[in-house]
Design a protein around this motif. Structure first.
Motif, PDB file in Angstrom:
ATOM      1  N   ALA A  96      55.912  77.536  36.609  1.00  0.00           N
ATOM      2  CA  ALA A  96      55.477  77.323  35.222  1.00  0.00           C
ATOM      3  C   ALA A  96      54.671  78.516  34.713  1.00  0.00           C
ATOM      4  O   ALA A  96      54.872  78.981  33.575  1.00  0.00           O
ATOM      5  CB  ALA A  96      54.651  76.048  35.122  1.00  0.00           C
ATOM      6  N   MET A  99      56.996  81.380  33.987  1.00  0.00           N
ATOM      7  CA  MET A  99      57.706  81.180  32.715  1.00  0.00           C
ATOM      8  C   MET A  99      56.805  81.492  31.520  1.00  0.00           C
ATOM      9  O   MET A  99      57.243  82.100  30.541  1.00  0.00           O
ATOM     10  CB  MET A  99      58.224  79.742  32.613  1.00  0.00           C
ATOM     11  CG  MET A  99      59.332  79.413  33.569  1.00  0.00           C
ATOM     12  SD  MET A  99      60.836  80.311  33.222  1.00  0.00           S
ATOM     13  CE  MET A  99      61.321  79.601  31.674  1.00  0.00           C
ATOM     14  N   ILE A 100      55.544  81.111  31.596  1.00  0.00           N
ATOM     15  CA  ILE A 100      54.617  81.403  30.496  1.00  0.00           C
ATOM     16  C   ILE A 100      54.362  82.909  30.407  1.00  0.00           C
ATOM     17  O   ILE A 100      54.307  83.471  29.301  1.00  0.00           O
ATOM     18  CB  ILE A 100      53.312  80.605  30.663  1.00  0.00           C
ATOM     19  CG1 ILE A 100      53.592  79.108  30.517  1.00  0.00           C
ATOM     20  CG2 ILE A 100      52.262  81.048  29.650  1.00  0.00           C
ATOM     21  CD1 ILE A 100      52.433  78.227  30.899  1.00  0.00           C
ATOM     22  N   THR A 103      57.354  84.407  28.800  1.00  0.00           N
ATOM     23  CA  THR A 103      57.374  84.097  27.374  1.00  0.00           C
ATOM     24  C   THR A 103      56.402  84.980  26.610  1.00  0.00           C
ATOM     25  O   THR A 103      56.729  85.504  25.536  1.00  0.00           O
ATOM     26  CB  THR A 103      57.026  82.619  27.147  1.00  0.00           C
ATOM     27  OG1 THR A 103      57.934  81.819  27.892  1.00  0.00           O
ATOM     28  CG2 THR A 103      57.110  82.235  25.690  1.00  0.00           C
ATOM     29  N   SER A 128      61.018  79.642  23.606  1.00  0.00           N
ATOM     30  CA  SER A 128      60.271  78.380  23.629  1.00  0.00           C
ATOM     31  C   SER A 128      61.156  77.231  24.109  1.00  0.00           C
ATOM     32  O   SER A 128      60.701  76.348  24.844  1.00  0.00           O
ATOM     33  CB  SER A 128      59.717  78.070  22.246  1.00  0.00           C
ATOM     34  OG  SER A 128      58.834  79.070  21.840  1.00  0.00           O
ATOM     35  N   VAL A 131      61.547  77.425  27.981  1.00  0.00           N
ATOM     36  CA  VAL A 131      60.358  76.928  28.683  1.00  0.00           C
ATOM     37  C   VAL A 131      60.260  75.409  28.556  1.00  0.00           C
ATOM     38  O   VAL A 131      59.944  74.705  29.519  1.00  0.00           O
ATOM     39  CB  VAL A 131      59.088  77.620  28.157  1.00  0.00           C
ATOM     40  CG1 VAL A 131      57.833  76.980  28.718  1.00  0.00           C
ATOM     41  CG2 VAL A 131      59.130  79.101  28.480  1.00  0.00           C
TER      42      VAL A 131
END
Length: 165
Positions: A96, A99-100, A103, A128, A131
């Motif tokens: 996670a 992924m952030i 992004t 967005s 994710v």
């Protein structure tokens, strides 16, 4: 088998996010400082990248402790499920956070592109959505796994109660 596969994934994540920490998005200015250092997306990238490194390395340690520990019968009821749950938790958090970080890097690079506004909006929406899809798919799986483990841990206690009656 599960611990081996998860430790391999955690090592790959650790390698990628470690390399990303040293190859920051954007270039440096004339003073050698990162170009995006005053951006909130850059701060988000930095924090989540370090969280991803820490969580992935912690999950590697958890899974390797499963692989190398001499387990006895009682360890399969308490120690192994707890260690496996912690390893999965840190692996999920590292994915996670990765992924952030990805992004926020995409936000940084697309924001400075001299393209049309609709193109930036499309790219922001696409990232967005990726994710969000990841979170929607993985989080229920993690919750289900945790509930199953808790039921397995409670099963011997229930069986002992039935035998005593």
């Amino acid at each position: 088998m599960t611990a081996q596969a998860c430790s391999t994934v955690a090592i790959l994540i650790a390698t990628v996010v470690y390399a990303a920490a040293y190859t920051l998005p954007g270039c440096n200015n004339q003073h050698g400082r990162p170009m995006f250092e005053n951006s909130s997306a850059f701060a988000l990238f930095t924090v989540t990248d370090y969280i991803a490194v820490g969580c992935s390395l912690t999950s590697v340690v958890m899974f390797l402790s499963i692989l190398v520990a001499p387990l006895q019968l009682r360890d399969f009821h308490h120690t192994l499920p707890r260690t496996l749950t912690m390893g999965f938790t840190f692996l999920f958090l590292s994915v996670a956070a990765t992924m952030i970080a990805f992004t926020s890097t995409v936000f940084l690079t697309i924001h400075y592109l001299e393209q049309r506004r609709w193109f930036r909006t499309f790219c922001f929406s696409l990232v967005s959505a990726i994710v969000s899809i990841f979170a929607m798919i993985q989080f229920p799986l993690y919750v289900s796994f945790r509930e199953t483990l808790m039921n397995i841990i409670k099963l011997p206690k229930k069986l002992l109660k039935c035998v005593k009656l």
